[in-house]
Enzyme design. Sequence first.
Site, PDB file in Angstrom:
ATOM      1  N   SER A 144       5.148 -10.319  -1.487  1.00  0.00           N
ATOM      2  CA  SER A 144       4.740 -10.065  -0.099  1.00  0.00           C
ATOM      3  C   SER A 144       3.233  -9.821  -0.072  1.00  0.00           C
ATOM      4  O   SER A 144       2.639  -9.469  -1.100  1.00  0.00           O
ATOM      5  CB  SER A 144       5.450  -8.807   0.417  1.00  0.00           C
ATOM      6  OG  SER A 144       4.917  -8.396   1.660  1.00  0.00           O
ATOM      7  N   TYR A 157       8.270  -0.049  -0.261  1.00  0.00           N
ATOM      8  CA  TYR A 157       8.345  -1.529  -0.228  1.00  0.00           C
ATOM      9  C   TYR A 157       7.171  -2.121  -1.008  1.00  0.00           C
ATOM     10  O   TYR A 157       7.345  -2.999  -1.850  1.00  0.00           O
ATOM     11  CB  TYR A 157       8.327  -1.989   1.233  1.00  0.00           C
ATOM     12  CG  TYR A 157       8.435  -3.493   1.420  1.00  0.00           C
ATOM     13  CD1 TYR A 157       9.648  -4.143   1.282  1.00  0.00           C
ATOM     14  CD2 TYR A 157       7.319  -4.261   1.752  1.00  0.00           C
ATOM     15  CE1 TYR A 157       9.759  -5.525   1.465  1.00  0.00           C
ATOM     16  CE2 TYR A 157       7.406  -5.632   1.939  1.00  0.00           C
ATOM     17  CZ  TYR A 157       8.636  -6.260   1.797  1.00  0.00           C
ATOM     18  OH  TYR A 157       8.731  -7.621   1.978  1.00  0.00           O
TER      19      TYR A 157
END
Length: 279
Positions: A144, A157
């Site tokens: 990401s 995350y």
Amino acid sequence: MDISNLRGKTALVTGAASGIGRETALAFAQRGADLAICDLNEAPLQAFASELVAMGRKVYWQRVDVADRGDMERFAAAVHERVPAVDILVNNAGVGLGGGFLHTGLDDWDWVIGINLKGVIHGCHFFVPPMVARRSGHVVNVASAAGLVATEMLSAYSTTKFAVVGLSEALRDELTQYGIGVTAVCPGIINTPITRSSRIVGPLGTEQNREEMVRAYQRRNYGPERVAANILRAIERNRAVAPVSPEAWAFYYGKRFIPGLLARFTHAVGARERKRRGL
Ligand SMILES: NC(=O)c1ccc[n+]([C@@H]2O[C@H](COP(=O)([O-])OP(=O)(O)OC[C@H]3O[C@@H](n4cnc5c(N)ncnc54)[C@H](O)[C@@H]3O)[C@@H](O)[C@H]2O)c1
């Protein structure tokens, strides 16, 4: 790897029932690849497998929890009964977790590390050695933009996605001698159902905030099919890191050339959001 014609090749995609995984598997199928796909969510996975079969592809599908070592081992055994090694491995399955460290419980950490990091480790552990034995293939790990730049809004995350980028870099270094490429894909804000399934912890975890996030992702309107196209291009070019979307590229270059300024910017955005929400 030449990806113009994937006939006779097998691509494996985890988390293929939705979003980026689904579009990536579809893009491989459109170029002629056979597919091995898995997901936790069985019904949409099975429906998608039928679509791929209707396109004339050979498909093996299985309900798998990528966080579960035994599940992944059984999946790998079934896949390797059909082909000696997969040609393209895409460790894509992942979940979102919004919120700062102070609000993230240990169960939340176990959940997100289990899927986003151990899921990728399991995929590499069970599928890479046969690729090494055959001395060919490509590994894609979906990280990401939050694996390039960390903010308090995505504390846990980001931790998992930084780890996926690190694992990919180390694996690339190790596997190059076997003719296997490795890419860490770093998408920005992509309009997928992840906005509905993500956990949001702490004061931001209200229905109103979730609806705001869903709408923001919809307004951004960058679809998962564009990530899929970028993944195919990254395999073709054997890129080490593949940012996807303008915001991901901005993070990628910002972190390299103006890290201090970027940190001040992301902090200011977070502070403005806190103020706007009265937190
Ligand atoms: N959407 C974004 O903005 C964005 C941005 C950057 C990175 N990513 C990453 O892209 C990947 C795909 O996300 P997406 O946006 O397509 O989300 P999505 O929710 O549309 O798809 C994720 C898929 O993974 C599956 N999954 C979840 N947990 C699983 C488990 N334990 N075992 C097997 N399958 C599981 C889900 O059922 C779902 O089908 C994730 O790794 C995510 O972190 C997404």
